[in-house]
Design a protein around this motif. Structure first.
Motif, PDB file in Angstrom:
ATOM      1  N   SER A  29      -1.567  21.382   2.192  1.00 34.32           N
ATOM      2  CA  SER A  29      -2.678  20.656   1.733  1.00 34.32           C
ATOM      3  C   SER A  29      -3.652  20.544   2.614  1.00 34.32           C
ATOM      4  O   SER A  29      -4.696  19.903   1.848  1.00 34.32           O
ATOM      5  CB  SER A  29      -1.459  19.542   2.324  1.00 34.32           C
ATOM      6  N   ASN A  30      -4.431  21.794   3.299  1.00 33.14           N
ATOM      7  CA  ASN A  30      -5.653  21.928   3.331  1.00 33.14           C
ATOM      8  C   ASN A  30      -5.983  23.019   2.895  1.00 33.14           C
ATOM      9  O   ASN A  30      -5.792  24.370   2.511  1.00 33.14           O
ATOM     10  CB  ASN A  30      -5.583  22.107   5.573  1.00 33.14           C
ATOM     11  N   ASP A  31      -7.683  23.636   3.124  1.00 34.15           N
ATOM     12  CA  ASP A  31      -7.928  25.064   2.672  1.00 34.15           C
ATOM     13  C   ASP A  31      -7.728  25.184   3.902  1.00 34.15           C
ATOM     14  O   ASP A  31      -8.622  27.149   3.902  1.00 34.15           O
ATOM     15  CB  ASP A  31      -8.768  24.471   1.674  1.00 34.15           C
ATOM     16  N   ASN A  32      -7.867  25.567   5.063  1.00 33.55           N
ATOM     17  CA  ASN A  32      -8.260  25.846   6.243  1.00 33.55           C
ATOM     18  C   ASN A  32      -6.963  27.673   6.034  1.00 33.55           C
ATOM     19  O   ASN A  32      -7.355  29.113   6.404  1.00 33.55           O
ATOM     20  CB  ASN A  32      -7.093  25.895   7.839  1.00 33.55           C
ATOM     21  N   ARG A  66      -9.997  28.797   9.894  1.00 34.43           N
ATOM     22  CA  ARG A  66     -11.951  28.274  10.777  1.00 34.43           C
ATOM     23  C   ARG A  66     -10.629  28.009  12.470  1.00 34.43           C
ATOM     24  O   ARG A  66     -10.898  28.383  13.978  1.00 34.43           O
ATOM     25  CB  ARG A  66     -11.676  27.073  10.514  1.00 34.43           C
ATOM     26  N   SER A  67      -9.382  27.378  12.121  1.00 37.28           N
ATOM     27  CA  SER A  67      -8.378  27.604  13.482  1.00 37.28           C
ATOM     28  C   SER A  67      -7.438  27.428  13.307  1.00 37.28           C
ATOM     29  O   SER A  67      -6.474  28.002  11.998  1.00 37.28           O
ATOM     30  CB  SER A  67      -8.884  25.512  13.538  1.00 37.28           C
ATOM     31  N   ALA A  68      -6.248  27.275  14.671  1.00 32.72           N
ATOM     32  CA  ALA A  68      -5.652  27.880  14.323  1.00 32.72           C
ATOM     33  C   ALA A  68      -4.161  26.612  13.430  1.00 32.72           C
ATOM     34  O   ALA A  68      -5.086  26.018  13.638  1.00 32.72           O
ATOM     35  CB  ALA A  68      -4.375  27.359  15.607  1.00 32.72           C
ATOM     36  N   ASP A  69      -3.496  26.747  12.948  1.00 33.89           N
ATOM     37  CA  ASP A  69      -2.643  26.537  12.182  1.00 33.89           C
ATOM     38  C   ASP A  69      -1.259  26.869  11.674  1.00 33.89           C
ATOM     39  O   ASP A  69      -0.472  28.109  12.345  1.00 33.89           O
ATOM     40  CB  ASP A  69      -3.405  26.484  10.915  1.00 33.89           C
ATOM     41  N   LYS A  85      16.084  39.520   1.639  1.00 38.16           N
ATOM     42  CA  LYS A  85      15.162  39.573   3.338  1.00 38.16           C
ATOM     43  C   LYS A  85      14.631  38.665   3.357  1.00 38.16           C
ATOM     44  O   LYS A  85      13.552  37.869   1.929  1.00 38.16           O
ATOM     45  CB  LYS A  85      14.408  41.025   2.958  1.00 38.16           C
ATOM     46  N   TYR A  95      16.666  28.674   6.143  1.00 35.86           N
ATOM     47  CA  TYR A  95      17.129  27.746   4.513  1.00 35.86           C
ATOM     48  C   TYR A  95      18.391  26.532   3.834  1.00 35.86           C
ATOM     49  O   TYR A  95      19.441  26.067   4.897  1.00 35.86           O
ATOM     50  CB  TYR A  95      18.802  29.309   4.007  1.00 35.86           C
ATOM     51  N   LEU A  96      17.791  25.475   3.399  1.00 34.85           N
ATOM     52  CA  LEU A  96      18.090  24.609   2.511  1.00 34.85           C
ATOM     53  C   LEU A  96      18.375  24.337   1.475  1.00 34.85           C
ATOM     54  O   LEU A  96      17.733  24.737   0.711  1.00 34.85           O
ATOM     55  CB  LEU A  96      16.986  24.207   3.767  1.00 34.85           C
ATOM     56  N   ARG A 109      18.051  25.674  -3.679  1.00 39.58           N
ATOM     57  CA  ARG A 109      17.924  26.190  -2.345  1.00 39.58           C
ATOM     58  C   ARG A 109      16.352  26.645  -2.088  1.00 39.58           C
ATOM     59  O   ARG A 109      16.566  27.444  -2.750  1.00 39.58           O
ATOM     60  CB  ARG A 109      18.684  27.013  -1.691  1.00 39.58           C
ATOM     61  N   ASP A 518     -13.133  17.314  -5.511  1.00 42.04           N
ATOM     62  CA  ASP A 518     -12.269  18.455  -5.195  1.00 42.04           C
ATOM     63  C   ASP A 518     -11.693  18.367  -6.577  1.00 42.04           C
ATOM     64  O   ASP A 518     -10.210  19.446  -6.271  1.00 42.04           O
ATOM     65  CB  ASP A 518     -11.349  18.332  -3.669  1.00 42.04           C
TER      66      ASP A 518
END
Lengths: 615, 708
Positions: A29-32, A66-69, A85, A95-96, A109, A518
């Motif tokens: 959801s972000n462009d970082n 820009r920042s940790a994510d 793999k 795995y869901l 899945r 946007d």
């Protein structure tokens, strides 16, 4: 539109496209976070000139700018696509199960890697998968929910399949390069692209399947007839006629001589009595459950209800058939353009009477007799003929007049209120939407639903009494009517010498302005429809007309609207006639500004007020 | 073992590990079905006549509901195990499509069990079964085949089943559906989770039977809340204590606006404790085996006192907080004691966040008391307990686990949290609530001490307000707004979703003067958060479903976290389309939509309310708007008449005043919406309706402008 409960027939083959969007769009959801490099390689395996399986190697190099994510690398798998793999530094794969909201169980899945990113440090994620059923390898999406700096997708086709496998690029964007190269024993098809904008959720945007670039892979099926053989072979005709079906058919058609009456009655019974519950895991994604079982369970998906209609028709001596097709919301091509599994996603039934084909969708609960929902109109169909042959046809279009929402009212005005009785009639798709909303709610809330439909736009100053509703849902009528006495004050602005009255003749256009900030994708009008209103406004006592709005016409690429006010013959009232009619359904991204202008233009006319001057 | 470590152990254990993948456990399902279907409960009669009044007005009617809890204790040399069997059985008549859809599909837990393992020991196992049958009007009974359920799995090769999905085949309108959930659990050296019986039902319920048998050596502590029926236990018989209650004709209830479920919905809560369990904390004052109904609050307070006496912790937080507070004092030599304590509180919450400690409220309260003591500022700190109105009140506690914990310094409340809240500010739903605190050195003596009863002070509407100052102008058919919004007190809570924790930490760093090189390195993406913030604050001024402002600029002035910036304040410049309509030569401005998107009550909501209506706290919203009219236009005579409204009721006031300033060619509009009480009784509901209705109607107010 909830009404279009489309069972995703043949869903597995296009699962990559949908899964990647639906699962990751919330994450991306972000462009970082971007993907610096997105690489996909598909290696088609062959034995004796037949595709046997497809190996897929995928790598994604993520970067937090820009920042940790956190980045989520996600891929899909199923009983027919294995994960060999899945790896990325510092994380383990999850795995869901991944069922759609409208599907009880699909067996779809996902495998997801949640990757912690430090700023400006790239991290690579790798997936390896195998398509064990190569017929399901038919579309390769060329996009991501993340911004992609560089995309490279390769399909390796063994030379032995050179004349069998055909790779077709679809909707490639400017700058995307598609090449074919012969190297050793392979034909290598490559798409390269740079700086691809992400495909994120945007309100009213068309689905990715309709607008995203992709490669279509043909060859597993020789042509549409070969595809039909494949589909038809998977249907069990064992229990298509049983005593329970025969006796129901007798019951439904008893006393009916007209074949069309019989067809309508059977289709209506299935729509009303078979709940739409989709179970689409494994082969259930392709073949319908036995009609007898569907009848016994009283539920099924699109294939189940189609199969039951077909069997009931046959029990009644009518030529019932299966029909395969793709709905317009999700499928971008005809079967004959691309005879591959992903060219369809829906099944309905048909009755063939004197060489004419009557299409019957069992999933539209409030579908009036003979009505074709907008998502099916114009779709190319494969109609069952016999085990060897099929008919290629198109579902006819339907005049938009059949999808009309109409309002009639005669209103009186005093200095502090507008009142009268209004009638609202829903036909076609509008009838279906109204009935769905009405019957989906508990009885205790149904009055509120009616008031919502009567009072649009919703405001606090309207009150209703003597509400009468006739949905006709029980007997498959072609429309529904709601009527009520109303009284409201918000439409009147008072000054010392005048009353300003707003009629708001187009109460509901199912349209909206688009936020251009946007915005990456265009817009899709939900469904074709028409709105008409005829409102008689009695001139208030002691007042004379000072101004009535001019005729307002807006003719845009996407809709036509007309609002006119005229004096009645006796000059004691003003008659407002309005009509709104959709046209083109897609607004491209570069047309959104025009769309907004046209919409505002329409709305300004809809808001014009009448002025009555005190005498 | 200290209490804290034990709590941690339990939490780890609660994660649970599913045992296996596959189809439902046939044997266990059969056992459950045999047991449930063979129960002869007279209320479960599919032929029960549904009263006409319900049949015509309801989508479904619950003919009978049965909930049973059997809890056993197995003690031997190798185990100290509590075993629990819970049955929930429902018989429902399906009357329309919405109910048919609602009861069409079920999801139930994996049947082969989930286990909790700690250090190689299995400490708990959980198994669940489901069954259903349909009664047709012709007398047929159809058993639903649960083997048709689909497993919801996790793992690469569907290694573990977490639950099953089942569609009920053959179900039609007019049928009676009967279904049950059957759970078997056991825990070793722990107690089972509390049991709760709710009496608020989605559909009208003709009969409700609740019952159970609890082993006599277990401790049963329970209470009926909010008018729920009282439950009586029998004397022990065969080592079991039995309870059984039968109710008839429970009407359907719906959740709605302004409700406090834990204070208004009737329910029974039952703590069943194995007081000999060795892997969980038991205050020495807690009760041994027996039945304890509606415990005296003093009894629970004594447990809380014991808990606080027993509590010890090992944490780096207090020293870090003390060091930072000392630095703050050096930077602010004139700071008074309250300012210093406030700074210490901010520091504690700050380190709890940036060091990723995530300590629970009780530990932060205990640590903060110690910190305040060590600061030696001549202030009295104590740990206190209190509940918000989202939980039961503290005079109705039956367990020390129920209240929230905080620190009280003299009469100032310090409630943990990363929120738009100053030290000492009390969230709205705690205001006016009573709790208690134990003062003094609790460990100095083992004697019983009674808590001082505290009551969180209530604030006034003026302390909890939103003030919106707007300069508006008309540009063609658009309206341009320059809007300044200030939120104070409890109303700041409404802005919280706009901000994120790293901004909160940054504000505290600035206030406490933390050097740049020691500051927390934000993990979040500031630009992304800014987008979210703009979106949220924009939505707060979005007006009606069809009118969306185009935002030109958003500026956050303050977030109301630190004492130097006590309020949330932000400025927004935006343009709104669609509020102006043409009318001959005049124009009509739907000016009412500039004053919030006021809630429109449905007729049903207006006419009927069973429960008291609750706000978070007394509050008000005040708008001051100056509308600059376009050149060449003036107001039409009489157009302001409908813009002057003043409605007062026992619930509050909605007041508007509009004036024309000829000199500046402006219209000034003031709006005040005030609610003086946090709770309005259901009998006074129409007093609330009056205000809500007036506010909602004002959204339609118009202003007619004409050429000069």
């Amino acid at each position: 539109m909830k009404g279009a409960k489309i069972s995703v027939l043949l869903r597995v083959c296009i699962v990559w496209m949908f899964i990647n969007l639906s699962i990751t769009e919330c994450y991306a959801s972000n462009d970082n976070v971007i993907i610096q490099d997105l690489f996909n390689e598909y290696i088609i395996k062959e034995v004796n000139g037949q595709m046997t399986q497809v190996k897929n190697n995928e790598t994604m190099v993520f970067l937090a700018q820009r920042s940790a994510d956190k980045a989520y690398a996600v891929t899909s798998y199923s009983d027919d696509i294995t994960i060999d793999k899945a790896s990325a530094p510092g994380t383990k794969p999850m795995y869901l199960q991944d069922d759609d909201e409208d599907v009880l169980f699909s067996g779809d899945r996902i495998c997801a890697l949640a990757i912690n990113l430090n700023p400006n440090k790239s991290v690579k994620a790798t997936f390896q998968r195998t398509y064990t059923k190569p017929e399901q390898f038919c579309v390769v999406g060329l996009y991501s929910t993340y911004f992609v700096e560089h995309l490279r997708t390769i399909i390796r086709v063994p030379s032995a399949l050179e004349n069998i496998i055909k790779i077709t690029p679809v909707r490639l964007k400017d700058g995307m390069k598609f090449t074919r190269e012969e190297r050793g024993n392979e034909i290598i098809y490559t798409v390269e692209a740079t700086n691809l904008e992400p495909y994120k959720y945007e309100k009213h945007a068309p689905g990715v399947a309709l607008i995203a670039p992709c490669l279509k892979v043909q060859g597993y099926f020789k042509d549409v007839y070969d595809l039909y053989h494949y589909l038809n072979k998977r249907i069990s005709y064992k229990n298509e006629r049983t005593e329970s079906i025969d006796s129901l058919a007798r019951l439904l058609t008893n006393g009916k001589d007209n074949v069309y009456d019989k067809i309508d009655t059977i289709a209506s019974w299935v729509r009303q009595n078979i709940r739409y519950i989709a179970v689409e895991n494994g082969d259930y994604g392709i073949y319908p459950e036995d009609a007898t079982v569907v009848l016994h369970k009283r539920y099924g998906d699109c294939k189940g209800s189609a199969g039951l209609i077909r069997s009931l028709l046959r029990s009644s001596g009518i030529d019932g058939r299966f029909v395969w097709l793709g709905t317009k919301e999700s499928i971008d091509c005809d079967w004959t353009d691309f005879p591959i599994l992903s060219s369809g996603n829906h099944m309905i039934a048909a009755a063939v009477v004197n060489d004419s084909i009557i299409y019957l969708d069992g999933t539209m609960r409030y579908c009036p007799a003979g009505y074709i929902s907008s998502s099916l109109r114009g779709a190319q169909t494969i109609v069952e003929k016999n085990s060897d042959e099929c008919i290629i046809d198109h579902i006819p279009d339907v005049n938009i007049d059949n999808d009309t929402d109409s309002l009639f009212a005669e209103i009186k005005i005093t200095e502090d209120k507008v009142f009268g009785r209004l009638y609202r009639c829903f036909k076609g798709v509008m009838h279906h939407i109204f009935c769905d909303a009405y019957y989906d709610n508990k009885k205790s809330k149904q009055q509120d639903i009616l008031k919502t439909y009567l009072a649009y736009p919703k405001n606090a100053t309207t009150s209703f009494s003597n509400i009468v509703v006739n949905t006709g849902a029980d007997n498959n009528r072609d429309g529904s009517i709601v009527e009520a006495d109303f009284e409201e004050t918000a439409s009147i602005s008072r000054t010392t010498n005048a009353l300003y009255v707003s009629i708001y003749p187009i109460k509901e256009a199912f349209l909206d302005l688009v936020d251009l900030n946007d915005r990456l994708r265009g817009m899709k009008i939900s469904f074709p429809h028409r709105y008409v209103s005829h409102i008689i406004i009695n001139i208030p006592e002691g007042y004379a007309v000072d101004a009535i709005p001019m005729i307002k016409e807006v003719h845009s690429k996407w809709f036509d609207s007309t609002i006119s006010y005229t004096y009645s013959d006796d000059s004691k009232s003003i008659v407002c006639n309005a009509e709104f009619r959709t046209k083109e359904m897609i607004v491209n991204n570069d047309e959104l500004k025009s769309w907004n202008q046209d919409y505002k233009n329409f709305m300004s006319g809809n808001q014009w007020r009448l002025v009555f001057k005190k005498q | 073992m200290s209490m804290k470590k034990l709590v941690f152990l339990v939490l780890i254990g609660m994660l649970g590990i599913p045992i296996s993948y596959g189809v439902p456990n046939k044997k266990f399902f059969k056992k459950a079905a045999d047991k449930v279907w063979s129960m002869n409960i007279p209320e479960f009669n599919a032929k029960t006549q549904i009263p006409d009044s319900l049949a015509t007005s309801s989508s479904a009617v619950i003919i009978a509901l049965y909930q049973n809890a059997d809890v056993d204790l197995i003690k031997n040399a190798s185990s100290n195990r509590t075993e629990e069997e819970i049955i929930s059985r429902v018989m429902v008549k399906i009357l329309d499509k919405s109910a048919l859809d609602y009861f069409s599909t079920f999801e139930f837990d994996e049947s082969k069990g989930k286990s909790i393992k700690v250090a190689g020991l299995i400490l708990s196992e959980y198994k669940s079964a489901f069954g259903a049958r349909i009664y047709k009007s012709d007398g047929r009974i159809i058993d639903v085949d649960t083997n048709e359920a689909y497993p919801v799995t996790v793992g690469k090769k569907k290694d573990y089943t977490t639950s099953y999905k089942l569609a009920i085949g053959g179900l039609e309108i007019g049928d009676v559906l009967e279904y049950f959930y059957y759970d078997e659990n056991w825990v070793d050296e722990f107690s089972i989770r509390p049991i709760r019986f709710d009496f608020m039902k989605k559909y009208p319920t003709l009969s409700y039977v609740l019952s159970g048998d609890i082993h006599k050596d277990l401790t049963i502590e329970y209470r009926s809340y909010n008018g729920a029926p009282e439950i009586d236990f029998s004397a022990p018989n065969n080592n079991r204590r039995h309870f059984e209650t039968r109710l008839q004709n429970i009407p359907a209830s719906e959740y709605g606006k302004g409700l406090l479920p834990e204070r208004q919905n009737p329910f029974v809560k039952m703590f069943i404790t194995n007081f000999t369990a060795r892997l969980e904390y038991h205050p020495a004052t807690s009760r041994n085996a027996g039945v304890y109904r509606n415990l005296m609050t003093g009894t629970v307070y004594r447990d809380i006192l014991t808990l606080l006496r027993d509590a010890t912790y090992e944490s780096s937080l207090p020293n870090k907080v003390l060091n930072l507070t000392k630095d703050f004092v050096k930077q602010h030599p004139d700071a008074d004691a309250t300012t210093i304590i406030d700074a210490a509180w901010l520091a504690l919450n700050y380190y709890n966040y940036v060091d990723d400690k995530d300590e629970e409220d009780i530990w932060l309260a205990i640590m903060f008391k110690d910190i305040v003591d060590k600061l030696k500022l001549n202030k009295t700190a104590s740990v206190a307990f209190l509940n918000s109105r989202d939980d039961v009140s503290t005079d109705q506690l039956i367990s020390w686990r129920q209240p929230d914990y905080l620190c009280l310094v003299d009469d100032r409340y310090y409630l943990p949290g990363i929120e738009c809240r100053l030290p000492g500010e009390i969230p709205g739903k705690y205001q006016g609530e009573e709790g208690g605190t134990f003062k003094g050195d609790l460990k100095a003596t083992s004697a019983m001490i009674f808590p001082d009863i505290i009551k969180a002070p209530m604030t006034t509407p003026k302390q909890n307000q939103i003030v919106v100052n707007t300069i508006a102008s008309i540009d063609g058919l658009d309206i341009k707004l320059q809007r300044n919004t200030v939120l104070s007190g409890v109303e700041k809570e409404k802005a919280e979703p706009a901000f994120y924790a790293d901004e909160w930490a940054s504000d505290i760093e600035n206030y406490l003067g933390i050097p740049e090189n020691k500051r927390y390195k934000s993990k979040g993406d500031k630009e992304e958060h800014k987008k979210n913030m703009i979106k949220y604050l924009t939505e707060k001024i979005a007006i009606g479903p069809d009118i969306k402002p185009k935002v030109n600029n958003v500026e956050v002035v303050s977030r109301g976290i630190t004492p130097d910036k006590p309020n949330v304040e932000y400025n927004i410049d935006c343009t709104i389309e669609g509020l102006i309509s043409e009318a001959g030569n005049d124009i009509v401005l739907n000016v009412g939509k500039l004053f919030g998107d006021n809630y429109v009550l449905t007729d049903r909501e207006k006419s009927h309310r069973e429960n008291d209506y609750c706000f978070d706290a007394p509050q008000q919203v005040r708008y001051e708007t100056t509308l600059q009219l376009p050149d060449g236009y003036t107001i039409k005579e009489g157009t302001l008449d409908d813009l002057n409204v003043n409605v007062r009721s026992l619930a509050g006031q909605y007041y508007t005043k509009a004036t024309y300033n000829e000199e500046n060619n402006t219209v000034n509009i003031s709006v005040i919406e005030r609610y003086a009480r946090y709770m309005i009784s259901a009998e006074m509901w129409q007093e609330v309706v009056t205000i809500f209705d007036t506010a909602a109607k004002f959204n339609s107010a118009t202003l007619v402008l004409t050429h000069k």
